[in-house]
Design an enzyme around this catalytic site. Sequence first.
Site, mmCIF file in Angstrom:
data_model
loop_
_atom_site.group_PDB
_atom_site.id
_atom_site.type_symbol
_atom_site.label_atom_id
_atom_site.label_comp_id
_atom_site.label_asym_id
_atom_site.label_seq_id
_atom_site.Cartn_x
_atom_site.Cartn_y
_atom_site.Cartn_z
ATOM 1 N N SER A 1 38.483 58.092 7.714
ATOM 2 C CA SER A 1 39.857 58.546 7.858
ATOM 3 C C SER A 1 40.345 58.610 9.272
ATOM 4 C CB SER A 1 40.187 59.594 7.022
ATOM 5 O OG SER A 1 41.454 59.712 6.947
ATOM 6 N N HIS B 1 41.022 57.530 -1.487
ATOM 7 C CA HIS B 1 40.502 57.673 -0.334
ATOM 8 C C HIS B 1 39.170 58.135 -0.205
ATOM 9 C CE1 HIS B 1 41.465 58.010 3.894
ATOM 10 N NE2 HIS B 1 41.475 59.412 3.948
#
Length: 697
Positions: free
Chosen positions: A557, A672
């Site tokens: 991320s 994610h």
Amino acid sequence: MLKRIIPLCIASAMTMATPVHAEEDKYIWLEDVEGAKPMEWVKQQNALSAAHIKAYPGFDNLVANSLEILNDKARIPYASRIGDYLYNFWKDETHQRGIYRRTTLAEFAKAQPNWETVLDIDALGKAEGVNWVFKGIECQYPQNERCLVSLSRGGADAAEVREFNLTTKSFVDSTQQPFVLAEAKSMLSWIDKDSVFVGTDFGDGQSMTDSGYPSVVKLWQRGTPLSAAKLVFRGDKTSVAVSGYVMFDDKTPLNIVTESLTFYTAKHYVYQNKKLVSLPIPEDADLKGYFKGQLYIELKSDLVTKKGTFKQGAIVYTPVDKLIAQKPAFSELVSPTKHASISQVSFSQNAIFVTWLDDVKSQLVRYMQNDKGDWQSKPVPFEANGTLSVFDVERDSDDFFVNYTSFLEPASLYRLNGASLKTDKIKAMPQQFGADKFVTQQYFVESKDGTKVPYFVVMAKDIKLDNSNPTLLYGYGGFEVSRLPAYSATIGKNWLEQGGVYVLANIRGGGEYGPAWHQAALKQHRHKAYEDFEAIAEDLIARKITSSKHLGIQGGSNGGLLVGAAFTRRPELYNAVVCQVPLLDMKRYNKLLAGASWMGEYGNPDIAQEWAYIKTYSPYHNLTPGVTYPKVFFTTSTRDDRVHPAHARKMVAKMADMGIDVLYFENIEGGHAGAADNTQAAELSSMVYAYLMQQLR
């Protein structure tokens, strides 16, 4: 319960963004997430990379290790109390998508508790023909019978919300007029049994912000259609998000509406008697809790008042009635020091518990007021070299759970008596790797500007300091997120026991030393985080722990952006890079999914002065022909609707066309987190460690 936007957390629907600067970007076609041409490209890349990495002789062993750890029934079933039961979400080889289950406190304390299944996600998915992923549950306090269950298709953040009855253990049927929302990025929060605050995509083109969050809060009454929900507040489309929620002081509700202007600034309102009253608190302050008539906030910058100046990072409070009257009277609960910052603030029935970070090591302290109103503090006795996490703190009790762990100590779960501060260990993970063969050291290194930056090294006790040890340096460095010592059996079995060294970086941009540590690497100062990371890499080499040939880095991320910047800034410094669900195209990041919400962290690339500093580190724009780069392994997920998978796709396509050797794997589902179940997680994790072994030995 406070609603707080978390880093890279919620995104808009997975659609192709409007092409901007398209003439500059020949790989923009890869932004069409599920288009036929991009998906064919993904499958080809997956096949090539999987074949290469899985050729590692020990790959099957790594997978077996990971699955055994992930499915281990001895792991702690972390639970939260709702009413009279403790609830836990559990995955194993039988329940790959998981079951939501419950037991009593007395039963939970047993070695083998008797669990009652409340909701079976695997069975639900099979019955409905949907690959459901459980995204959480919120129950209406204090009755704790009706709940809102969020379900995602394949792990994306966009979720369907259904009302659930904990007593009957079933979804509320249509005859009872349940609250139900179709798949969207929604914010739904209980007011009482028959009304909720709702923010969702109302289909009018005006109900979502540019970042993909709700821009309105409405009051929705049971038995009325969603279209009849009454507007409470409308925010600006350029703001990050708008949300409504209820805070409790004992059992007194305080209805709050928050407009997040940016990722780090917000306006807060109290909603009472059908009116909104603005709260006069700093826009960059965080609401922390509502306790005995006082509203507590965390300061992100100094607060100057008639009583004096309150320090950045302090927790201050004021009576709510004075706030509503626009006459706040702030007092201080606690304030940070040079080495200690405030990590967590928890409010029980009669006390406030603050978790401190002292040079990145945890300490828990109880604060109570005496009859004179003076605060008295008392530390809770825990070892000082690990990480404490407080959870299941409820307003009707002073007892709660505390988890303790370190790099080499598996997690132990304690029940804390808030009155006596006595702890009772009720669960403990067994050792899952040979931790007694390893040691943890904390070092400090001077960054380029002289700032001392801490990092941890986990290595064999008999390590040879000859610059030859395969070493994995992990970092994040953003959004005021602290990276703390924690036990990972997967790292232990699949890295440390394979001869590797593990390093955790506590670079600026994180929250290890409070707001100032974070703000030191914001926007035009982003390079400070990267200089800290490079200083740690160089220090590892200077200490002869490793060398560039044997040094790998990993981040996901915002951490994916970190390692992307790292290998494009200093390609000669590393020989392996694991870049997971990353941001990489910093010219277009604010056009992709929730990227606009992160401009408070990185800046706005559409403003020339801000692009001038962003472009100096944007990995996608800093690839240079003729430069020798390490063979990078990029991973992402098709169903990631937080960070657009095109960041990784486009970077790989560009590198490949430049003749740079690169590896890529995109999980078709998983969101994610990159994986939707334990089997996928084990496979992906094992690919990472196999790749590292191939590169660094």
